[in-house]
Design a protein around this motif. Structure first.
Motif, PDB file in Angstrom:
ATOM      1  N   ILE A  40       0.851  -1.188   0.000  1.00 20.06           N
ATOM      2  CA  ILE A  40       0.000   0.000   0.000  1.00 20.06           C
ATOM      3  C   ILE A  40       0.889   1.241   0.000  1.00 20.06           C
ATOM      4  CG2 ILE A  40      -1.755   1.309   1.238  1.00 20.06           C
ATOM      5  CD1 ILE A  40      -2.693  -1.329   2.490  1.00 20.06           C
ATOM      6  N   THR A  41       0.777   2.036  -1.037  1.00 21.98           N
ATOM      7  CA  THR A  41       1.515   3.291  -1.128  1.00 21.98           C
ATOM      8  C   THR A  41       0.596   4.427  -0.705  1.00 21.98           C
ATOM      9  OG1 THR A  41       2.840   2.449  -2.963  1.00 21.98           O
ATOM     10  CG2 THR A  41       2.790   4.839  -2.639  1.00 21.98           C
ATOM     11  N   VAL A  42       1.066   5.227   0.252  1.00 20.79           N
ATOM     12  CA  VAL A  42       0.241   6.296   0.825  1.00 20.79           C
ATOM     13  C   VAL A  42       0.809   7.647   0.427  1.00 20.79           C
ATOM     14  CG1 VAL A  42      -0.692   7.281   2.945  1.00 20.79           C
ATOM     15  CG2 VAL A  42      -0.280   4.807   2.795  1.00 20.79           C
ATOM     16  N   SER A  43      -0.053   8.523  -0.029  1.00 20.41           N
ATOM     17  CA  SER A  43       0.327   9.919  -0.257  1.00 20.41           C
ATOM     18  C   SER A  43      -0.605  10.801   0.568  1.00 20.41           C
ATOM     19  CB  SER A  43       0.256  10.268  -1.745  1.00 20.41           C
ATOM     20  OG  SER A  43      -1.032  10.003  -2.270  1.00 20.41           O
ATOM     21  N   LYS A  45      -3.128  14.322   0.817  1.00 17.71           N
ATOM     22  CA  LYS A  45      -3.893  15.353   0.130  1.00 17.71           C
ATOM     23  C   LYS A  45      -3.544  16.720   0.717  1.00 17.71           C
ATOM     24  CE  LYS A  45      -7.775  12.862   0.819  1.00 17.71           C
ATOM     25  NZ  LYS A  45      -9.182  12.397   0.701  1.00 17.71           N
ATOM     26  N   ASP A  46      -4.114  17.759   0.171  1.00 16.50           N
ATOM     27  CA  ASP A  46      -3.808  19.111   0.632  1.00 16.50           C
ATOM     28  C   ASP A  46      -4.157  19.324   2.099  1.00 16.50           C
ATOM     29  OD1 ASP A  46      -2.861  19.753  -1.847  1.00 16.50           O
ATOM     30  OD2 ASP A  46      -4.673  20.812  -2.503  1.00 16.50           O
ATOM     31  N   ASP A  47      -5.157  18.589   2.597  1.00 15.99           N
ATOM     32  CA  ASP A  47      -5.520  18.732   4.010  1.00 15.99           C
ATOM     33  C   ASP A  47      -4.748  17.771   4.915  1.00 15.99           C
ATOM     34  OD1 ASP A  47      -6.614  16.285   3.390  1.00 15.99           O
ATOM     35  OD2 ASP A  47      -8.677  16.821   3.920  1.00 15.99           O
ATOM     36  N   SER A  48      -3.720  17.128   4.350  1.00 15.74           N
ATOM     37  CA  SER A  48      -2.838  16.189   5.068  1.00 15.74           C
ATOM     38  C   SER A  48      -3.468  14.835   5.355  1.00 15.74           C
ATOM     39  CB  SER A  48      -2.327  16.803   6.388  1.00 15.74           C
ATOM     40  OG  SER A  48      -1.544  17.958   6.124  1.00 15.74           O
ATOM     41  N   SER A  49      -4.701  14.612   4.917  1.00 16.05           N
ATOM     42  CA  SER A  49      -5.304  13.300   5.113  1.00 16.05           C
ATOM     43  C   SER A  49      -4.713  12.314   4.108  1.00 16.05           C
ATOM     44  CB  SER A  49      -6.823  13.370   4.951  1.00 16.05           C
ATOM     45  OG  SER A  49      -7.168  13.802   3.649  1.00 16.05           O
ATOM     46  N   PRO A  50      -4.675  11.021   4.463  1.00 19.07           N
ATOM     47  CA  PRO A  50      -4.039  10.043   3.576  1.00 19.07           C
ATOM     48  C   PRO A  50      -4.927   9.642   2.410  1.00 19.07           C
ATOM     49  CG  PRO A  50      -4.882   8.954   5.529  1.00 19.07           C
ATOM     50  CD  PRO A  50      -5.111  10.427   5.738  1.00 19.07           C
ATOM     51  N   VAL A  51      -4.284   9.257   1.307  1.00 23.19           N
ATOM     52  CA  VAL A  51      -4.997   8.725   0.153  1.00 23.19           C
ATOM     53  C   VAL A  51      -4.121   7.649  -0.473  1.00 23.19           C
ATOM     54  CG1 VAL A  51      -4.059  10.483  -1.424  1.00 23.19           C
ATOM     55  CG2 VAL A  51      -6.210   9.334  -1.986  1.00 23.19           C
ATOM     56  N   THR A  52      -4.751   6.628  -1.012  1.00 21.36           N
ATOM     57  CA  THR A  52      -4.018   5.509  -1.601  1.00 21.36           C
ATOM     58  C   THR A  52      -4.496   5.244  -3.024  1.00 21.36           C
ATOM     59  OG1 THR A  52      -5.588   3.760  -0.963  1.00 21.36           O
ATOM     60  CG2 THR A  52      -3.973   4.451   0.704  1.00 21.36           C
ATOM     61  N   GLU A  53      -3.775   4.359  -3.695  1.00 23.15           N
ATOM     62  CA  GLU A  53      -4.186   3.946  -5.037  1.00 23.15           C
ATOM     63  C   GLU A  53      -5.578   3.322  -4.996  1.00 23.15           C
ATOM     64  OE1 GLU A  53      -2.727   0.975  -8.660  1.00 23.15           O
ATOM     65  OE2 GLU A  53      -1.730   0.922  -6.711  1.00 23.15           O
ATOM     66  N   ALA A  54      -5.907   2.655  -3.889  1.00 20.72           N
ATOM     67  CA  ALA A  54      -7.225   2.028  -3.778  1.00 20.72           C
ATOM     68  C   ALA A  54      -8.337   3.066  -3.820  1.00 20.72           C
ATOM     69  CB  ALA A  54      -7.304   1.212  -2.485  1.00 20.72           C
ATOM     70  N   ASP A  55      -8.147   4.194  -3.104  1.00 22.45           N
ATOM     71  CA  ASP A  55      -9.143   5.272  -3.145  1.00 22.45           C
ATOM     72  C   ASP A  55      -9.384   5.721  -4.580  1.00 22.45           C
ATOM     73  OD1 ASP A  55      -9.383   6.512  -0.076  1.00 22.45           O
ATOM     74  OD2 ASP A  55      -7.415   5.653  -0.475  1.00 22.45           O
ATOM     75  N   LYS A 104      -7.675   5.185   6.937  1.00 22.76           N
ATOM     76  CA  LYS A 104      -6.702   4.937   8.014  1.00 22.76           C
ATOM     77  C   LYS A 104      -6.719   3.474   8.433  1.00 22.76           C
ATOM     78  CE  LYS A 104      -6.597   9.627   9.914  1.00 22.76           C
ATOM     79  NZ  LYS A 104      -6.877  10.480  11.099  1.00 22.76           N
ATOM     80  N   GLU A 105      -7.922   2.885   8.535  1.00 27.53           N
ATOM     81  CA  GLU A 105      -8.019   1.462   8.864  1.00 27.53           C
ATOM     82  C   GLU A 105      -7.366   0.627   7.766  1.00 27.53           C
ATOM     83  OE1 GLU A 105     -10.480   3.584   9.329  1.00 27.53           O
ATOM     84  OE2 GLU A 105     -11.054   3.371  11.424  1.00 27.53           O
ATOM     85  N   PHE A 106      -7.631   0.998   6.532  1.00 29.87           N
ATOM     86  CA  PHE A 106      -7.054   0.294   5.386  1.00 29.87           C
ATOM     87  C   PHE A 106      -5.523   0.307   5.450  1.00 29.87           C
ATOM     88  CE2 PHE A 106      -5.497   0.424   0.972  1.00 29.87           C
ATOM     89  CZ  PHE A 106      -6.133  -0.681   0.419  1.00 29.87           C
ATOM     90  N   ILE A 107      -4.956   1.465   5.688  1.00 32.59           N
ATOM     91  CA  ILE A 107      -3.499   1.600   5.744  1.00 32.59           C
ATOM     92  C   ILE A 107      -2.915   0.786   6.896  1.00 32.59           C
ATOM     93  CG2 ILE A 107      -1.633   3.251   6.197  1.00 32.59           C
ATOM     94  CD1 ILE A 107      -3.431   5.348   4.736  1.00 32.59           C
ATOM     95  N   ASN A 108      -3.619   0.772   8.034  1.00 36.26           N
ATOM     96  CA  ASN A 108      -3.142   0.054   9.216  1.00 36.26           C
ATOM     97  C   ASN A 108      -3.502  -1.423   9.213  1.00 36.26           C
ATOM     98  OD1 ASN A 108      -1.966   2.368  10.384  1.00 36.26           O
ATOM     99  ND2 ASN A 108      -3.937   3.005  11.232  1.00 36.26           N
ATOM    100  N   ARG A 109      -4.007  -1.905   8.086  1.00 31.84           N
ATOM    101  CA  ARG A 109      -4.360  -3.316   7.894  1.00 31.84           C
ATOM    102  C   ARG A 109      -5.501  -3.762   8.809  1.00 31.84           C
ATOM    103  NH1 ARG A 109      -1.931  -4.686   3.020  1.00 31.84           N
ATOM    104  NH2 ARG A 109       0.158  -3.815   2.990  1.00 31.84           N
ATOM    105  N   CYS A 110      -6.329  -2.808   9.251  1.00 32.22           N
ATOM    106  CA  CYS A 110      -7.584  -3.175   9.898  1.00 32.22           C
ATOM    107  C   CYS A 110      -8.606  -3.462   8.798  1.00 32.22           C
ATOM    108  CB  CYS A 110      -8.070  -2.047  10.804  1.00 32.22           C
ATOM    109  SG  CYS A 110      -6.973  -1.698  12.192  1.00 32.22           S
ATOM    110  N   THR A 111      -9.698  -4.097   9.155  1.00 35.65           N
ATOM    111  CA  THR A 111     -10.591  -4.639   8.128  1.00 35.65           C
ATOM    112  C   THR A 111     -11.928  -3.913   8.008  1.00 35.65           C
ATOM    113  OG1 THR A 111     -11.513  -6.260   9.679  1.00 35.65           O
ATOM    114  CG2 THR A 111      -9.571  -6.920   8.397  1.00 35.65           C
ATOM    115  N   ASP A 112     -12.088  -2.771   8.690  1.00 39.52           N
ATOM    116  CA  ASP A 112     -13.398  -2.124   8.746  1.00 39.52           C
ATOM    117  C   ASP A 112     -13.696  -1.196   7.583  1.00 39.52           C
ATOM    118  OD1 ASP A 112     -13.778  -3.395  11.137  1.00 39.52           O
ATOM    119  OD2 ASP A 112     -13.407  -1.636  12.382  1.00 39.52           O
TER     120      ASP A 112
END
Length: 281
Positions: A40-43, A45-55, A104-112
């Motif tokens: 999972i590669t995380v970048s 956004k302008d508001d500092s929230s995470p976004v991934t290729e999956a999004d 955030k759950e996705f990045i941390n490998r949680c399943t929700d």
């Protein structure tokens, strides 16, 4: 074949719209799950929230399908909005999309984490789907009808079951955010001293209430409309409510307010059939 605006807005065609949402949510969920099981590669956004290729990939699948089948109905999608791509006019009927709620759950490998698509009419979420790719549970709602769908490992539907909210009983089961708990939320929960607390990420909190597995979801803190619309639609279809603390329904399509971002939600309380909820004005 494209579904016209008139037909899409009519109650007689809600089943077709819901079937479209189901198909797109499953397709997007398959891509999300593939990425979840890889690197999972995380970048940011302008508001500092995470976004991934999956999004991004899930949103592309959903938007292409919606715009092909529902031309002319405005789409408000989280990742497009973060890039400044926002419809000028929403109209009475529009779509809200969160391709990966619970990043955030996705990045941390949680399943929700979930895939979410909703149709708004007159400020209310009337049709929605929430798909949890890991558990392979798909929650669907349209006016007067809600169900949970079991999905196989190869993403085929293997079972369907109608759902409806339950009558609240002591002790209540309260669902709360895993990643975004606030002191205000905790203070509200303390008003129910015998309650059982379940921490869940993403829009699944609405769905647990809709499926009679929980009773209450108080949210004191920032959410965006695309975070809540699909789960809220499922909950309302199952007989529940989502209201602001003064008891008025939560509405969608909020724009142009002073000191508030477009599409930001106020504090709200989602519930099944629970009598005597404490209110604030």
């Amino acid at each position: 074949m494209a579904i016209s605006n008139t037909i899409a807005a009519a109650a007689s065609d809600d089943i077709a719209v819901l079937a479209l949402f189901e198909r797109l949510a499953l397709a997007a969920g398959r891509v999300v799950l593939d990425i979840f099981h890889s690197d999972i590669t995380v970048s940011r956004k302008d508001d500092s929230s995470p976004v991934t290729e999956a999004d991004r990939r899930a949103e592309k699948i959903i938007l292409e399908g919606l715009r092909d089948a529902l031309p002319g109905i405005a789409c408000v999608a989280e990742e497009e909005c973060s890039e400044g791509i926002v419809p000028r006019q929403l109209g009475d009927t529009f779509l809200l999309i969160d391709p990966l709620d619970g990043t955030k759950e996705f990045i941390n490998r949680c399943t929700d984490f979930t895939v979410n698509i909703a149709l708004i009419r007159g400020g209310a979420p009337e049709i929605g789907v929430v798909f949890a790719p890991v558990s392979r549970k798909l929650y669907l709602g349209r006016p007067g009808f809600a169900e949970v769908v079991d999905v196989s490992e190869d993403f085929q539907v293997v079972g369907r079951r109608r759902i409806i909210v339950r009558e609240g009983f002591e002790p209540l089961t309260i669902v709360a955010s895993r990643s975004h708990r606030t002191p205000e939320t905790d203070a509200y929960i303390l008003k129910f001293r015998t309650a059982e607390i379940v921490s869940v990420g993403s829009s699944l909190k609405f769905c647990l209430i809709a499926a009679a597995e929980a009773d209450l979801y108080p949210r004191f803190g920032r959410t965006m409309e695309w975070d809540t619309a699909a789960g809220d639609a499922v909950l309302r279809a199952a007989g529940g409510t989502t209201e602001m603390v003064d008891g008025t329904p939560l509405v969608y399509g909020k724009r142009g307010r002073p000191d508030e971002p477009d599409f930001a939600n106020p504090t709200f309380i989602a519930s099944g059939r629970v009598e005597g909820l404490p209110r604030e004005t």
